[in-house]
Design a protein around this motif. Structure first.
Motif, PDB file in Angstrom:
ATOM      1  N   ALA A 173    -155.904  49.016  29.013  1.00  0.00           N
ATOM      2  CA  ALA A 173    -156.448  47.575  27.683  1.00  0.00           C
ATOM      3  C   ALA A 173    -157.077  46.428  27.704  1.00  0.00           C
ATOM      4  CB  ALA A 173    -155.562  47.682  26.112  1.00  0.00           C
ATOM      5  N   LEU A 174    -157.437  45.687  29.518  1.00  0.00           N
ATOM      6  CA  LEU A 174    -157.429  44.812  29.425  1.00  0.00           C
ATOM      7  C   LEU A 174    -159.281  44.448  29.836  1.00  0.00           C
ATOM      8  CD1 LEU A 174    -154.753  43.324  32.409  1.00  0.00           C
ATOM      9  CD2 LEU A 174    -155.139  42.933  29.835  1.00  0.00           C
ATOM     10  N   GLN A 175    -159.703  43.243  29.230  1.00  0.00           N
ATOM     11  CA  GLN A 175    -161.309  43.911  29.715  1.00  0.00           C
ATOM     12  C   GLN A 175    -161.939  43.523  30.288  1.00  0.00           C
ATOM     13  OE1 GLN A 175    -163.653  40.242  27.018  1.00  0.00           O
ATOM     14  NE2 GLN A 175    -162.779  41.140  25.220  1.00  0.00           N
ATOM     15  N   ASP A 176    -161.486  42.875  31.524  1.00  0.00           N
ATOM     16  CA  ASP A 176    -162.306  43.177  32.778  1.00  0.00           C
ATOM     17  C   ASP A 176    -161.628  43.566  33.869  1.00  0.00           C
ATOM     18  OD1 ASP A 176    -164.378  42.019  30.961  1.00  0.00           O
ATOM     19  OD2 ASP A 176    -163.467  40.262  31.082  1.00  0.00           O
ATOM     20  N   LEU A 177    -162.174  43.615  34.698  1.00  0.00           N
ATOM     21  CA  LEU A 177    -161.639  44.340  35.630  1.00  0.00           C
ATOM     22  C   LEU A 177    -161.439  43.243  36.880  1.00  0.00           C
ATOM     23  CD1 LEU A 177    -160.397  46.260  38.481  1.00  0.00           C
ATOM     24  CD2 LEU A 177    -163.268  46.060  39.148  1.00  0.00           C
ATOM     25  N   TRP A 178    -161.684  42.081  36.786  1.00  0.00           N
ATOM     26  CA  TRP A 178    -161.855  40.653  37.549  1.00  0.00           C
ATOM     27  C   TRP A 178    -162.375  39.716  36.356  1.00  0.00           C
ATOM     28  CZ3 TRP A 178    -160.152  38.222  41.726  1.00  0.00           C
ATOM     29  CH2 TRP A 178    -160.258  37.358  42.127  1.00  0.00           C
ATOM     30  N   PRO A 233    -157.815  38.790  28.101  1.00  0.00           N
ATOM     31  CA  PRO A 233    -158.913  39.176  26.766  1.00  0.00           C
ATOM     32  C   PRO A 233    -158.426  41.038  26.888  1.00  0.00           C
ATOM     33  CG  PRO A 233    -160.111  37.636  27.661  1.00  0.00           C
ATOM     34  CD  PRO A 233    -158.650  37.973  28.638  1.00  0.00           C
ATOM     35  N   GLN A 234    -158.780  41.607  25.496  1.00  0.00           N
ATOM     36  CA  GLN A 234    -158.702  42.868  25.199  1.00  0.00           C
ATOM     37  C   GLN A 234    -159.738  43.618  24.593  1.00  0.00           C
ATOM     38  OE1 GLN A 234    -154.869  43.714  26.147  1.00  0.00           O
ATOM     39  NE2 GLN A 234    -154.424  42.241  26.659  1.00  0.00           N
ATOM     40  N   LYS A 235    -159.242  44.516  25.508  1.00  0.00           N
ATOM     41  CA  LYS A 235    -160.993  45.440  24.662  1.00  0.00           C
ATOM     42  C   LYS A 235    -161.075  45.187  23.389  1.00  0.00           C
ATOM     43  CE  LYS A 235    -161.504  48.258  28.863  1.00  0.00           C
ATOM     44  NZ  LYS A 235    -161.676  50.330  29.209  1.00  0.00           N
ATOM     45  N   SER A 236    -160.297  45.848  22.715  1.00  0.00           N
ATOM     46  CA  SER A 236    -159.736  45.446  21.411  1.00  0.00           C
ATOM     47  C   SER A 236    -160.385  44.030  20.632  1.00  0.00           C
ATOM     48  CB  SER A 236    -158.554  46.190  20.809  1.00  0.00           C
ATOM     49  OG  SER A 236    -157.497  44.843  21.400  1.00  0.00           O
ATOM     50  N   ASP A 237    -160.121  43.232  21.319  1.00  0.00           N
ATOM     51  CA  ASP A 237    -160.495  41.659  21.216  1.00  0.00           C
ATOM     52  C   ASP A 237    -162.637  41.940  20.618  1.00  0.00           C
ATOM     53  OD1 ASP A 237    -158.612  40.700  20.614  1.00  0.00           O
ATOM     54  OD2 ASP A 237    -158.379  39.900  22.576  1.00  0.00           O
TER      55      ASP A 237
END
Length: 232
Positions: free
Chosen positions: A84-89, A171-175
């Motif tokens: 669910a997290l936005q970024d890998l790094w 930051p989440q992907k849902s954001d």
């Protein structure tokens, strides 16, 4: 004799006749409580190693339960929460590193507890004082290993809490705002952050700028999506 007693020096009384020795009562006679504590101290010396090993066994079982619980939470919730997290790094990488460190510390704590519980072989000797020395040495080693296991267990907490904090506040992907997906009559599939019509042409813009210009008349499908499909 009196001068030597006043000076408080240590004397070898082996050659002094017994009738010349003078004994005085202690200014602080032992009480029944003192005698009981002295007996308990003697028992503790003989039972110190088994007691520490039993404590290490119980502690090791506790660490195994805690480690199993953390592993279960990681397996059940970890994959979905991490995805669910936005970024890998840096977020996903940090979560993986912190979780790995927590697991390694947990394993190390269990190993040290097992070493304390199992102990090390005490050399069998015929001399009582020598055997007592070996037993006291083994007791100190087991106690040190148990303390190391407990210190390692305390180290798990900050790493695990940091992992939970990143997964909760990163930051989440849902954001992310929804993206625009457009398909034309030629079978082309385009995706961008926004789209606008300019003189009969649909202009699709992505993170890196212009994605495509498509004539409005050729658009067959116009939808919103959570994210753009990954390119193969």
């Amino acid at each position: 004799m009196s001068a030597a007693r006043e000076n408080g020096s240590d004397l070898d009384l082996g050659d002094v006749p017994a009738d010349e020795l003078e004994f005085f009562p202690s200014p602080n006679p032992a009480t029944p409580e003192d005698v009981r504590w002295a007996r308990m101290a003697d028992e503790a010396r003989f039972n110190g190693l088994p007691d520490i090993q039993r404590s290490a066994e119980r502690w090791g079982a506790t660490i195994l339960v805690i480690t199993g619980l953390l592993t279960t939470l990681t397996v059940v919730r970890g994959a979905s929460d991490l995805a669910a997290l936005q970024d890998l790094w840096p977020y996903k990488v940090l979560v993986g590193v912190l979780a790995g460190i927590s697991l390694l510390i947990s394993v190390a704590s269990v190993v040290w507890a097992a070493m304390a519980a199992q102990g090390q072989p005490v050399n069998i000797v015929v001399s009582g004082p020598r055997y007592a020395e070996e037993t006291i040495k083994a007791t100190r080693v087991a106690n040190g290993r148990l303390k190391t296991s407990r210190r390692l267990a305390l180290l798990i907490v900050p790493f695990y809490m940091a992992t939970l904090g990143i997964m909760a506040y990163a930051p989440q992907k849902s954001d992310q705002p929804p993206v625009i997906r457009v398909r034309d009559s030629m079978g082309g599939d385009y995706c961008g952050l926004s789209a606008k019509e300019v003189k009969g042409v649909l202009v699709i813009v992505g993170e890196k700028g212009l994605v495509a210009r498509i004539p409005i008349s050729s658009v067959t499908k116009f939808t919103a999506a959570a994210e753009c499909p990954k390119k193969k």
